[in-house]
Design a protein around this motif. Sequence first.
Motif, PDB file in Angstrom:
ATOM      1  N   MET A 128       0.831  -1.206   0.000  1.00 13.92           N
ATOM      2  CA  MET A 128       0.000   0.000   0.000  1.00 13.92           C
ATOM      3  C   MET A 128       0.867   1.259   0.000  1.00 13.92           C
ATOM      4  O   MET A 128       0.550   2.241  -0.681  1.00 13.92           O
ATOM      5  CB  MET A 128      -0.918  -0.009   1.224  1.00 13.92           C
ATOM      6  CG  MET A 128      -2.032  -1.043   1.170  1.00 13.92           C
ATOM      7  SD  MET A 128      -3.254  -0.697  -0.114  1.00 13.92           S
ATOM      8  CE  MET A 128      -4.006   0.789   0.532  1.00 13.92           C
ATOM      9  N   ASN A 144      -7.605  -1.349  -0.529  1.00 15.25           N
ATOM     10  CA  ASN A 144      -7.133  -1.291   0.848  1.00 15.25           C
ATOM     11  C   ASN A 144      -6.408  -2.589   1.203  1.00 15.25           C
ATOM     12  O   ASN A 144      -6.243  -3.477   0.361  1.00 15.25           O
ATOM     13  CB  ASN A 144      -8.294  -1.030   1.811  1.00 15.25           C
ATOM     14  CG  ASN A 144      -9.424  -2.038   1.644  1.00 15.25           C
ATOM     15  OD1 ASN A 144      -9.188  -3.207   1.342  1.00 15.25           O
ATOM     16  ND2 ASN A 144     -10.656  -1.590   1.836  1.00 15.25           N
ATOM     17  N   ASP A 145      -5.984  -2.701   2.467  1.00 12.14           N
ATOM     18  CA  ASP A 145      -5.223  -3.879   2.893  1.00 12.14           C
ATOM     19  C   ASP A 145      -6.005  -5.170   2.678  1.00 12.14           C
ATOM     20  O   ASP A 145      -5.450  -6.191   2.257  1.00 12.14           O
ATOM     21  CB  ASP A 145      -4.844  -3.755   4.375  1.00 12.14           C
ATOM     22  CG  ASP A 145      -3.900  -2.594   4.629  1.00 12.14           C
ATOM     23  OD1 ASP A 145      -3.484  -1.965   3.643  1.00 12.14           O
ATOM     24  OD2 ASP A 145      -3.588  -2.325   5.799  1.00 12.14           O
TER      25      ASP A 145
END
Length: 431
Positions: A128, A144-145
């Motif tokens: 990220m 996102n993660d």
Amino acid sequence: MVFATCEEGYEFYRQYAREAGFGIKKHKNKTMSRLYACYRQGSSTFYKTGGERKLAKMSKRVGCKAAVKIKLKGTEWFYENVELEHNHALNPNPCEVKHMRSQKNKDPVIMEYVDDLQQSGVSPIATMNVLATLNGDPELLPMNDRDLENRRAANLREEQVDDVKKLMAFFSEYRTHNPKFYYDIEFDSAGVVKNIFWSHASCQANYAEFGDVVTFDTTYRSNFYCMPLGMFVGSNHHLQNVIFGFVLVRDETQKTFEWVFRTFKNCMERKDPICILTDQDQAMANALQAVFVRTIHRLCRWHMLNKHAESLNKLYHSNKGLEEKLLTAVNHPLTPAEFENAWQEMVSEYELESDPTLCSLYELRASWIASYFKDIFCGRMTSTQRSESTNRMVKGHHVDDSTPLHVFAKKMYQVLQRRKDAEGQETVASQ
């Protein structure tokens, strides 16, 4: 509006939805038409009859009618019906829109780059950070993660399909490029893989030069099938670790170890090492005696002392100065006679002649005390530390317990390349 394909029509509506602040979904797909609707279209029963809660999360469906219908006419697609009114609030904030499923960026170039980072062992957070640096604005990252974790899990599931076939294909392809590449696979009666051994040409060349002393040890949690990994490791002219061969085994029985050692011996043109160091595994010791008849088997000093660590610590606590004298007796004598004299003086001084722990260590003295190997070249090795440090490096930086077999084999090639680079660097530095 007219589009060449229905995908272009979908992408146009998706971009509009992104600016307006809502997500979309493909609701109805027919041969001649498609219906793309707001993601809050339809309804869902949150409570069962009687008021009992049915779902853990509230449904986002509120019966929104916003949608577009795209239809094929001739060779072109056009919007036939368009409904723009929503019955719910929109979220045009980019930080919120990017988390809607339809608005997540699935650009093939970005996804391929993400896959490369994940295959190199880069963590989701680090990935990220890299994407944020490339994108310029972390708040506008289209994932996102959790998306990265899901991507990695999906790739792993795909990699695990036909894993053995992919491994065989990798071995066959590599042997095509390098005929000296050696591999052997043992199957059980049901045709299931039991043991796998392979060695690259550079490994065999290293063994021809530095194979007088070998350490062998196994480790766990290095692949998806929980097969213990064993590596034959030695020391080169820079006292660096060199790998002679890899093996994955189903179990650690004497029969399995005999297959491993015979396969290794066949790979290395039946050359026996002068000395091999292992831990105190009896099945391994029996297999070594059966296969390497002329090889001297030496036990790992660290394992010998660690096996009795609890008992030794009690002795150290109750006998002041014992630890220093024991380590001095183990490490410093130059001849067996010097060791035995130092040992007898130690046990006599502390009246420990009949202590079971010290007696056990003394009975096996010829298998692990350095003074008994002074006339044998051991490359400064007294333990299997070289194998264990290589195992830790492999598991810490290259593989884990989710790694498929064919990916594992490719990762081990990367390990060899790193070792070759380290050797080249040391060679240049020593000139």
